[in-house]
Design a protein around this motif. Structure first.
Motif, PDB file in Angstrom:
ATOM      1  N   ALA A 190       0.825  -1.213   0.000  1.00  0.00           N
ATOM      2  CA  ALA A 190       0.000   0.000   0.000  1.00  0.00           C
ATOM      3  C   ALA A 190       0.853   1.255   0.000  1.00  0.00           C
ATOM      4  O   ALA A 190       0.489   2.260  -0.619  1.00  0.00           O
ATOM      5  CB  ALA A 190      -0.939  -0.016   1.201  1.00  0.00           C
ATOM      6  N   VAL A 191       2.013   1.215   0.672  1.00  0.00           N
ATOM      7  CA  VAL A 191       2.864   2.395   0.732  1.00  0.00           C
ATOM      8  C   VAL A 191       3.360   2.796  -0.654  1.00  0.00           C
ATOM      9  O   VAL A 191       3.595   3.980  -0.916  1.00  0.00           O
ATOM     10  CB  VAL A 191       4.057   2.146   1.688  1.00  0.00           C
ATOM     11  CG1 VAL A 191       4.991   1.082   1.140  1.00  0.00           C
ATOM     12  CG2 VAL A 191       4.804   3.437   1.977  1.00  0.00           C
ATOM     13  N   GLU A 192       3.485   1.843  -1.574  1.00  0.00           N
ATOM     14  CA  GLU A 192       3.890   2.150  -2.945  1.00  0.00           C
ATOM     15  C   GLU A 192       2.699   2.476  -3.829  1.00  0.00           C
ATOM     16  O   GLU A 192       2.839   3.191  -4.831  1.00  0.00           O
ATOM     17  CB  GLU A 192       4.670   0.974  -3.545  1.00  0.00           C
ATOM     18  CG  GLU A 192       6.004   0.721  -2.865  1.00  0.00           C
ATOM     19  CD  GLU A 192       6.799  -0.376  -3.545  1.00  0.00           C
ATOM     20  OE1 GLU A 192       6.427  -0.795  -4.668  1.00  0.00           O
ATOM     21  OE2 GLU A 192       7.804  -0.824  -2.955  1.00  0.00           O
ATOM     22  N   VAL A 193       1.540   1.949  -3.464  1.00  0.00           N
ATOM     23  CA  VAL A 193       0.334   2.211  -4.247  1.00  0.00           C
ATOM     24  C   VAL A 193      -0.153   3.633  -4.027  1.00  0.00           C
ATOM     25  O   VAL A 193      -0.737   4.262  -4.920  1.00  0.00           O
ATOM     26  CB  VAL A 193      -0.757   1.185  -3.884  1.00  0.00           C
ATOM     27  CG1 VAL A 193      -2.095   1.548  -4.522  1.00  0.00           C
ATOM     28  CG2 VAL A 193      -0.330  -0.220  -4.316  1.00  0.00           C
ATOM     29  N   GLY A 194       0.072   4.155  -2.822  1.00  0.00           N
ATOM     30  CA  GLY A 194      -0.419   5.481  -2.491  1.00  0.00           C
ATOM     31  C   GLY A 194      -1.852   5.476  -2.023  1.00  0.00           C
ATOM     32  O   GLY A 194      -2.552   6.491  -2.102  1.00  0.00           O
ATOM     33  N   GLY A 195      -2.304   4.333  -1.532  1.00  0.00           N
ATOM     34  CA  GLY A 195      -3.668   4.221  -1.037  1.00  0.00           C
ATOM     35  C   GLY A 195      -3.698   3.337   0.186  1.00  0.00           C
ATOM     36  O   GLY A 195      -2.655   2.902   0.691  1.00  0.00           O
ATOM     37  N   PRO A 196      -4.880   2.997   0.672  1.00  0.00           N
ATOM     38  CA  PRO A 196      -4.981   2.233   1.918  1.00  0.00           C
ATOM     39  C   PRO A 196      -4.759   0.732   1.753  1.00  0.00           C
ATOM     40  O   PRO A 196      -4.549   0.034   2.739  1.00  0.00           O
ATOM     41  CB  PRO A 196      -6.413   2.515   2.375  1.00  0.00           C
ATOM     42  CG  PRO A 196      -7.164   2.765   1.104  1.00  0.00           C
ATOM     43  CD  PRO A 196      -6.193   3.459   0.191  1.00  0.00           C
TER      44      PRO A 196
ATOM     45  N   ASP B 100      16.396 -11.408  -2.858  1.00  0.00           N
ATOM     46  CA  ASP B 100      16.809 -11.601  -1.474  1.00  0.00           C
ATOM     47  C   ASP B 100      15.576 -11.727  -0.580  1.00  0.00           C
ATOM     48  O   ASP B 100      14.464 -11.334  -0.972  1.00  0.00           O
ATOM     49  CB  ASP B 100      17.677 -10.421  -1.037  1.00  0.00           C
ATOM     50  CG  ASP B 100      16.938  -9.105  -1.148  1.00  0.00           C
ATOM     51  OD1 ASP B 100      16.257  -8.716  -0.175  1.00  0.00           O
ATOM     52  OD2 ASP B 100      16.999  -8.477  -2.237  1.00  0.00           O
ATOM     53  N   PRO B 101      15.733 -12.273   0.626  1.00  0.00           N
ATOM     54  CA  PRO B 101      14.563 -12.498   1.501  1.00  0.00           C
ATOM     55  C   PRO B 101      13.760 -11.242   1.805  1.00  0.00           C
ATOM     56  O   PRO B 101      12.522 -11.297   1.885  1.00  0.00           O
ATOM     57  CB  PRO B 101      15.192 -13.086   2.768  1.00  0.00           C
ATOM     58  CG  PRO B 101      16.446 -13.752   2.292  1.00  0.00           C
ATOM     59  CD  PRO B 101      16.962 -12.871   1.184  1.00  0.00           C
ATOM     60  N   ASP B 102      14.418 -10.100   1.976  1.00  0.00           N
ATOM     61  CA  ASP B 102      13.674  -8.880   2.289  1.00  0.00           C
ATOM     62  C   ASP B 102      12.784  -8.458   1.119  1.00  0.00           C
ATOM     63  O   ASP B 102      11.623  -8.062   1.317  1.00  0.00           O
ATOM     64  CB  ASP B 102      14.642  -7.743   2.639  1.00  0.00           C
ATOM     65  CG  ASP B 102      15.291  -7.917   4.004  1.00  0.00           C
ATOM     66  OD1 ASP B 102      14.783  -8.747   4.791  1.00  0.00           O
ATOM     67  OD2 ASP B 102      16.296  -7.243   4.273  1.00  0.00           O
ATOM     68  N   THR B 103      13.321  -8.520  -0.098  1.00  0.00           N
ATOM     69  CA  THR B 103      12.525  -8.154  -1.278  1.00  0.00           C
ATOM     70  C   THR B 103      11.407  -9.155  -1.493  1.00  0.00           C
ATOM     71  O   THR B 103      10.277  -8.789  -1.862  1.00  0.00           O
ATOM     72  CB  THR B 103      13.421  -8.068  -2.521  1.00  0.00           C
ATOM     73  OG1 THR B 103      14.494  -7.153  -2.274  1.00  0.00           O
ATOM     74  CG2 THR B 103      12.639  -7.602  -3.734  1.00  0.00           C
ATOM     75  N   GLU B 104      11.705 -10.431  -1.248  1.00  0.00           N
ATOM     76  CA  GLU B 104      10.677 -11.479  -1.357  1.00  0.00           C
ATOM     77  C   GLU B 104       9.514 -11.189  -0.421  1.00  0.00           C
ATOM     78  O   GLU B 104       8.338 -11.262  -0.814  1.00  0.00           O
ATOM     79  CB  GLU B 104      11.302 -12.837  -1.040  1.00  0.00           C
ATOM     80  CG  GLU B 104      10.412 -14.018  -1.323  1.00  0.00           C
ATOM     81  CD  GLU B 104      10.374 -14.430  -2.776  1.00  0.00           C
ATOM     82  OE1 GLU B 104       9.459 -15.199  -3.132  1.00  0.00           O
ATOM     83  OE2 GLU B 104      11.238 -13.997  -3.555  1.00  0.00           O
ATOM     84  N   ALA B 105       9.818 -10.842   0.822  1.00  0.00           N
ATOM     85  CA  ALA B 105       8.761 -10.557   1.799  1.00  0.00           C
ATOM     86  C   ALA B 105       8.011  -9.281   1.445  1.00  0.00           C
ATOM     87  O   ALA B 105       6.803  -9.165   1.710  1.00  0.00           O
ATOM     88  CB  ALA B 105       9.375 -10.448   3.195  1.00  0.00           C
ATOM     89  N   HIS B 106       8.713  -8.313   0.856  1.00  0.00           N
ATOM     90  CA  HIS B 106       8.098  -7.029   0.530  1.00  0.00           C
ATOM     91  C   HIS B 106       7.070  -7.166  -0.591  1.00  0.00           C
ATOM     92  O   HIS B 106       5.982  -6.574  -0.509  1.00  0.00           O
ATOM     93  CB  HIS B 106       9.197  -6.050   0.126  1.00  0.00           C
ATOM     94  CG  HIS B 106       8.735  -4.646  -0.088  1.00  0.00           C
ATOM     95  ND1 HIS B 106       8.454  -3.793   0.955  1.00  0.00           N
ATOM     96  CD2 HIS B 106       8.517  -3.936  -1.229  1.00  0.00           C
ATOM     97  CE1 HIS B 106       8.066  -2.622   0.478  1.00  0.00           C
ATOM     98  NE2 HIS B 106       8.101  -2.676  -0.845  1.00  0.00           N
ATOM     99  N   TYR B 107       7.392  -7.966  -1.627  1.00  0.00           N
ATOM    100  CA  TYR B 107       6.531  -8.053  -2.819  1.00  0.00           C
ATOM    101  C   TYR B 107       5.755  -9.368  -2.937  1.00  0.00           C
ATOM    102  O   TYR B 107       4.843  -9.447  -3.757  1.00  0.00           O
ATOM    103  CB  TYR B 107       7.365  -7.853  -4.086  1.00  0.00           C
ATOM    104  CG  TYR B 107       7.828  -6.433  -4.281  1.00  0.00           C
ATOM    105  CD1 TYR B 107       6.928  -5.415  -4.574  1.00  0.00           C
ATOM    106  CD2 TYR B 107       9.172  -6.098  -4.155  1.00  0.00           C
ATOM    107  CE1 TYR B 107       7.344  -4.110  -4.753  1.00  0.00           C
ATOM    108  CE2 TYR B 107       9.606  -4.785  -4.330  1.00  0.00           C
ATOM    109  CZ  TYR B 107       8.691  -3.805  -4.626  1.00  0.00           C
ATOM    110  OH  TYR B 107       9.114  -2.517  -4.802  1.00  0.00           O
TER     111      TYR B 107
END
Length: 235
Positions: free
Chosen positions: A20-26, A55-62
């Protein structure tokens, strides 16, 4: 199969969840990852190759769900060995993930994009510099095959590029992530039309590359993360 269907085929290469932080919405948004096969007399071009290992952080993020490139090609009746050339709109991990499987094939990229991709933090290094990676670096627009052009469309990245293909039924543009959605491209096209029609300011700004794409008179514009297709109005 029609000429149109044979010349350009979309490949489903999976999806990921944009936070959501990248989408710009809720809410987060689930986005597809598409590649495109372009069949020409000179060979078979692949535009974007899917979601790479991260990497694990990017995997968890997306939270990506990958459809292997070979599976997508098999569904299209194509083998890896049939791919003649690769074009990446840019070198983020969700667009160049299958490049290592196509080692030895020319990969067409803007020189600016490759330089940025080799700097820390832009992408996954192993997806850029792998054994037998063979880059053909461009500095701007180029006709790579007859009636097949690479058009710089910077914005999402400094070296983002699109591909324009002239067919008997009109020009098809593979816009990659020049715009995330067909509706965004359509809004830009209307804003440019208004400016050219002499509508007074204020008008929305448009990307510097947009007049070049519009002047190609596209019949269809296709995108990396949107299944919708932009087409001009017909009456």
């Amino acid at each position: 199969m029609s000429e149109r269907a044979a010349a350009v085929r979309r490949l489903d290469l999976g999806y990921f969840v944009r936070p959501a932080v990248e989408v710009g919405g809720p809410e987060p948004r689930v986005e597809p990852a598409y590649g495109y096969l372009v069949r020409r007399p000179e060979g078979l071009l692949l535009f974007d190759t899917g979601i790479g290992t991260v990497d694990p952080d990017t995997e968890a993020h997306y939270r990506p769900r990958r459809r292997p490139l070979m599976t997508a090609l098999d569904a299209a009746g194509v083998g890896l060995d049939e791919i003649t050339m690769v074009v990446n709109c840019h070198l983020h991990f969700d667009h160049c993930g299958g490049n290592p499987a196509l080692a030895g094939r020319p990969i067409v990229v803007q020189r600016t994009e490759l330089a940025v991709a080799r700097a820390p933090g832009h992408t996954i290094p192993e997806l850029v510099d792998f054994p037998d990676a063979r880059y053909e670096e461009l500095d701007g627009e180029a006709e790579i095959w007859p009636d097949v052009w690479i058009i710089p469309t910077p914005g999402h990245t400094a070296g983002h590029q699109s591909l324009a293909l002239r067919q008997s039924d009109g020009t098809v543009i593979l816009a990659g992530q020049a715009r995330d959605f067909a509706t965004q491209y359509g809004s830009d096209e209307l804003a440019l039309r208004a400016a050219r029609d002499g509508v007074a300011d204020p008008l929305p700004p448009v990307p510097e590359w947009l007049p070049r794409l519009v002047d190609l008179d596209p019949a269809r514009v296709l995108f990396a993360h949107d299944g919708a297709v932009w087409e001009p109005a017909t009456w």
